[in-house]
Design an enzyme around this catalytic site. Structure first.
Site, mmCIF file in Angstrom:
data_model
loop_
_atom_site.group_PDB
_atom_site.id
_atom_site.type_symbol
_atom_site.label_atom_id
_atom_site.label_comp_id
_atom_site.label_asym_id
_atom_site.label_seq_id
_atom_site.Cartn_x
_atom_site.Cartn_y
_atom_site.Cartn_z
ATOM 1 N N PHE A 17 43.018 -49.597 122.610
ATOM 2 C CA PHE A 17 43.352 -49.905 124.010
ATOM 3 C C PHE A 17 42.318 -50.852 124.642
ATOM 4 O O PHE A 17 42.644 -51.989 125.017
ATOM 5 C CB PHE A 17 43.471 -48.571 124.770
ATOM 6 C CG PHE A 17 43.413 -48.665 126.257
ATOM 7 C CD1 PHE A 17 44.215 -49.569 126.946
ATOM 8 C CD2 PHE A 17 42.562 -47.838 126.995
ATOM 9 C CE1 PHE A 17 44.163 -49.653 128.340
ATOM 10 C CE2 PHE A 17 42.508 -47.911 128.369
ATOM 11 C CZ PHE A 17 43.298 -48.814 129.045
ATOM 12 N N ASN A 38 40.848 -49.395 111.406
ATOM 13 C CA ASN A 38 41.665 -48.770 110.350
ATOM 14 C C ASN A 38 43.056 -48.383 110.860
ATOM 15 O O ASN A 38 43.814 -47.750 110.144
ATOM 16 C CB ASN A 38 40.951 -47.552 109.745
ATOM 17 C CG ASN A 38 40.767 -46.429 110.748
ATOM 18 O OD1 ASN A 38 41.158 -46.556 111.907
ATOM 19 N ND2 ASN A 38 40.192 -45.331 110.308
ATOM 20 N N GLY A 42 47.118 -46.547 115.795
ATOM 21 C CA GLY A 42 48.106 -47.592 116.086
ATOM 22 C C GLY A 42 47.486 -48.974 116.057
ATOM 23 O O GLY A 42 46.347 -49.159 115.609
ATOM 24 N N TYR A 147 33.477 -34.417 120.416
ATOM 25 C CA TYR A 147 33.561 -35.831 120.791
ATOM 26 C C TYR A 147 32.335 -36.238 121.610
ATOM 27 O O TYR A 147 31.721 -37.286 121.367
ATOM 28 C CB TYR A 147 34.858 -36.041 121.593
ATOM 29 C CG TYR A 147 34.996 -37.391 122.240
ATOM 30 C CD1 TYR A 147 35.331 -38.519 121.492
ATOM 31 C CD2 TYR A 147 34.811 -37.552 123.619
ATOM 32 C CE1 TYR A 147 35.470 -39.763 122.109
ATOM 33 C CE2 TYR A 147 34.956 -38.777 124.236
ATOM 34 C CZ TYR A 147 35.286 -39.882 123.473
ATOM 35 O OH TYR A 147 35.425 -41.109 124.080
ATOM 36 N N LYS A 151 29.265 -38.865 120.671
ATOM 37 C CA LYS A 151 28.881 -40.033 121.483
ATOM 38 C C LYS A 151 27.374 -40.046 121.746
ATOM 39 O O LYS A 151 26.730 -41.096 121.699
ATOM 40 C CB LYS A 151 29.649 -40.023 122.810
ATOM 41 C CG LYS A 151 31.090 -40.425 122.663
ATOM 42 C CD LYS A 151 31.188 -41.892 122.269
ATOM 43 C CE LYS A 151 32.580 -42.288 121.884
ATOM 44 N NZ LYS A 151 32.638 -43.571 121.173
HETATM 45 N N1 LIG Z 1 39.690 -45.040 127.184
HETATM 46 C C1 LIG Z 1 38.797 -44.294 127.824
HETATM 47 O O1 LIG Z 1 39.076 -43.759 128.917
HETATM 48 C C2 LIG Z 1 37.412 -44.109 127.264
HETATM 49 C C3 LIG Z 1 36.516 -43.296 127.986
HETATM 50 C C4 LIG Z 1 35.247 -43.086 127.449
HETATM 51 C C5 LIG Z 1 34.860 -43.697 126.271
HETATM 52 N N2 LIG Z 1 35.755 -44.485 125.599
HETATM 53 C C6 LIG Z 1 35.298 -45.071 124.324
HETATM 54 O O2 LIG Z 1 35.679 -46.443 124.275
HETATM 55 C C7 LIG Z 1 36.035 -46.802 122.940
HETATM 56 C C8 LIG Z 1 37.440 -47.389 122.905
HETATM 57 O O3 LIG Z 1 38.356 -46.432 123.429
HETATM 58 P P1 LIG Z 1 39.917 -46.704 123.505
HETATM 59 O O4 LIG Z 1 40.422 -46.012 124.712
HETATM 60 O O5 LIG Z 1 40.193 -48.152 123.333
HETATM 61 O O6 LIG Z 1 40.405 -45.873 122.238
HETATM 62 P P2 LIG Z 1 41.473 -46.253 121.104
HETATM 63 O O7 LIG Z 1 41.744 -45.011 120.343
HETATM 64 O O8 LIG Z 1 42.630 -46.957 121.727
HETATM 65 O O9 LIG Z 1 40.656 -47.268 120.200
HETATM 66 C C9 LIG Z 1 39.777 -46.856 119.178
HETATM 67 C C10 LIG Z 1 40.094 -47.661 117.947
HETATM 68 O O10 LIG Z 1 39.177 -47.274 116.908
HETATM 69 C C11 LIG Z 1 39.897 -47.267 115.689
HETATM 70 N N3 LIG Z 1 39.187 -46.414 114.731
HETATM 71 C C12 LIG Z 1 39.026 -45.066 114.770
HETATM 72 N N4 LIG Z 1 38.329 -44.640 113.718
HETATM 73 C C13 LIG Z 1 38.027 -45.742 112.981
HETATM 74 C C14 LIG Z 1 37.316 -45.953 111.778
HETATM 75 N N5 LIG Z 1 36.790 -44.924 111.101
HETATM 76 N N6 LIG Z 1 37.200 -47.212 111.308
HETATM 77 C C15 LIG Z 1 37.750 -48.254 111.970
HETATM 78 N N7 LIG Z 1 38.442 -48.114 113.121
HETATM 79 C C16 LIG Z 1 38.574 -46.883 113.633
HETATM 80 C C17 LIG Z 1 41.266 -46.738 116.062
HETATM 81 O O11 LIG Z 1 42.266 -47.082 115.105
HETATM 82 C C18 LIG Z 1 41.510 -47.410 117.414
HETATM 83 O O12 LIG Z 1 42.200 -48.628 117.275
HETATM 84 C C19 LIG Z 1 35.907 -45.533 122.098
HETATM 85 O O13 LIG Z 1 34.663 -45.531 121.452
HETATM 86 C C20 LIG Z 1 35.970 -44.423 123.130
HETATM 87 O O14 LIG Z 1 35.279 -43.265 122.708
HETATM 88 C C21 LIG Z 1 37.012 -44.699 126.057
#
Ligand SMILES: NC(=O)c1ccc[n+]([C@@H]2O[C@H](COP(=O)([O-])OP(=O)(O)OC[C@H]3O[C@@H](n4cnc5c(N)ncnc54)[C@H](O)[C@@H]3O)[C@@H](O)[C@H]2O)c1
Length: 317
Positions: A17, A38, A42, A147, A151
């Site tokens: 996202f 990976n 999605g 989780y 972090k």
């Molecule tokens: N969206 C939020 O509200 C939010 C809040 C706090 C922190 N974050 C952090 O921001 C970052 C992005 O979040 P997001 O909302 O885009 O999440 P997301 O799940 O949409 O994106 C994470 C991506 O990481 C990929 N991924 C997971 N494990 C993997 C691996 N072992 N190797 C390669 N790719 C891998 C997934 O396929 C996914 O496309 C994350 O680290 C998340 O913890 C997001």
């Protein structure tokens, strides 16, 4: 932001996202962007395949070779790959830790070998646990879920790599982010999806829990500010709005934005195995003084405006 033109940027988790929005913006600014993902959650970058300056590596960040292929020769690393979502990740604690520990160490090590100039780590407000007061970066931390622990470990590795190798990092503690392409596992997409299909909106508990919601465009702006501003070097910075909103208010904003077309409004369900009470954070809002001071960051999209934008996107307007 013009400084990003021609820069070589790698985004781990770039098909996710937040990553997919960063890819779009960076390509628009003339950067060369590589992602490694990976696709376990999605693929949100399909529409960008074939764009000038964009390349995709399908791989896992726990695979050293794949990571080094992705990071080699880049100027900037945005490390966002993670198993995301407090509920889902409770079911896979070892994988969550493995990705965050082994994966983050791989990405940091490759960044050191490639003499990367800036490393941004996508951390989370979950590291704070509960607090009735606005969360400041120097507050004591109290992670409640796997989780959140993962972090915190990632952040500590960034600090350790700086101390040992001088790799300049920024840990960005994202609060709740929302916007187009976010999965329906998360509250605003879920409420909008339920309201559009005239289903009741599912609220865990009494809905008085508070969160701090930031629209994706503000998140992209702030993330890129941390890359371009020297003041962000070796800092941990909250990325939120400083506004506390209850989940009940989100439900009202969504139903009002859809002209009250969802007659069932909201249903409250008790906490269960899917969302155990012991890991729920009941109160959360960011103190964004540091972001304001270091980066002159000011969120621009209000919550009603952001929800409106999100609904328009869902309706294809
Ligand atoms: N969206 C939020 O509200 C939010 C809040 C706090 C922190 N974050 C952090 O921001 C970052 C992005 O979040 P997001 O909302 O885009 O999440 P997301 O799940 O949409 O994106 C994470 C991506 O990481 C990929 N991924 C997971 N494990 C993997 C691996 N072992 N190797 C390669 N790719 C891998 C997934 O396929 C996914 O496309 C994350 O680290 C998340 O913890 C997001």
């Amino acid at each position: 932001m013009e400084r990003l033109k021609g820069k070589k940027v790698v985004i781990t988790g770039g098909a996710g996202f937040i990553g997919s929005h960063l890819v779009e913006r960076l390509l628009g600014l003339g950067a060369e962007v590589t992602i490694i993902d990976n696709f376990m959650f999605g693929n949100k970058i399909e529409h960008l395949r074939g764009s000038k300056g964009f390349s995709v590596i399908e791989g896992d960040i726990r695979d050293v070779k794949a990571v080094s292929r992705a990071v080699n020769g880049r100027d900037i690393v945005l490390h966002l790959a993670a198993c995301v979502g407090v509920e889902e990740t409770q079911k896979m604690p070892l994988e969550v830790l493995d990705v965050e520990i082994q994966g983050t160490v791989n990405v940091l090590s490759s960044a050191v070998k490639s003499a990367v100039r800036r490393f941004v780590f996508g951390s989370s407000s979950e590291v704070y646990g509960n607090s009735l007061k606005p969360m400041q970066e120097d507050n004591p931390l109290s992670p409640r879920s796997t989780y959140a622990v993962a972090k915190l470990v990632g952040e500590e590795y960034c600090r350790a790599f700086y101390q040992k190798h001088g790799l300049e990092y920024t840990c960005l503690r994202y609060f709740n982010v929302y916007g187009p392409r976010q999965d329906e596992r998360f509250v605003i997409p879920r409420f909008v999806g339920q309201a559009l299909s005239r289903e009741p909106l599912t609220i865990y508990g009494d809905g008085s829990q508070t969160r701090d919601f930031t629209y994706i465009d503000d998140v992209v702006n702030m993330t890129l500010l941390t890359v371009t501003r020297p003041e962000a070097r070796c800092q941990t910075i909250n990325l939120g709005t400083g506004t506390m909103t209850t989940i009940n208010s989100i439900a009202s904003l969504v139903t009002n934005a859809l002209d009250g077309t969802n007659p069932a409004k909201a249903i409250h369900i008790d906490y269960d195995d899917k969302r155990p009470r012991c890991i729920e954070v009941f109160s959360r809002v960011a103190d964004i003084a540091r972001a304001r001071q270091l980066l002159q960051y000011e969120p621009e999209v209000s919550l009603p405006a952001g929800i409106g934008k999100y609904i328009n996107w869902r309706l294809g307007r």
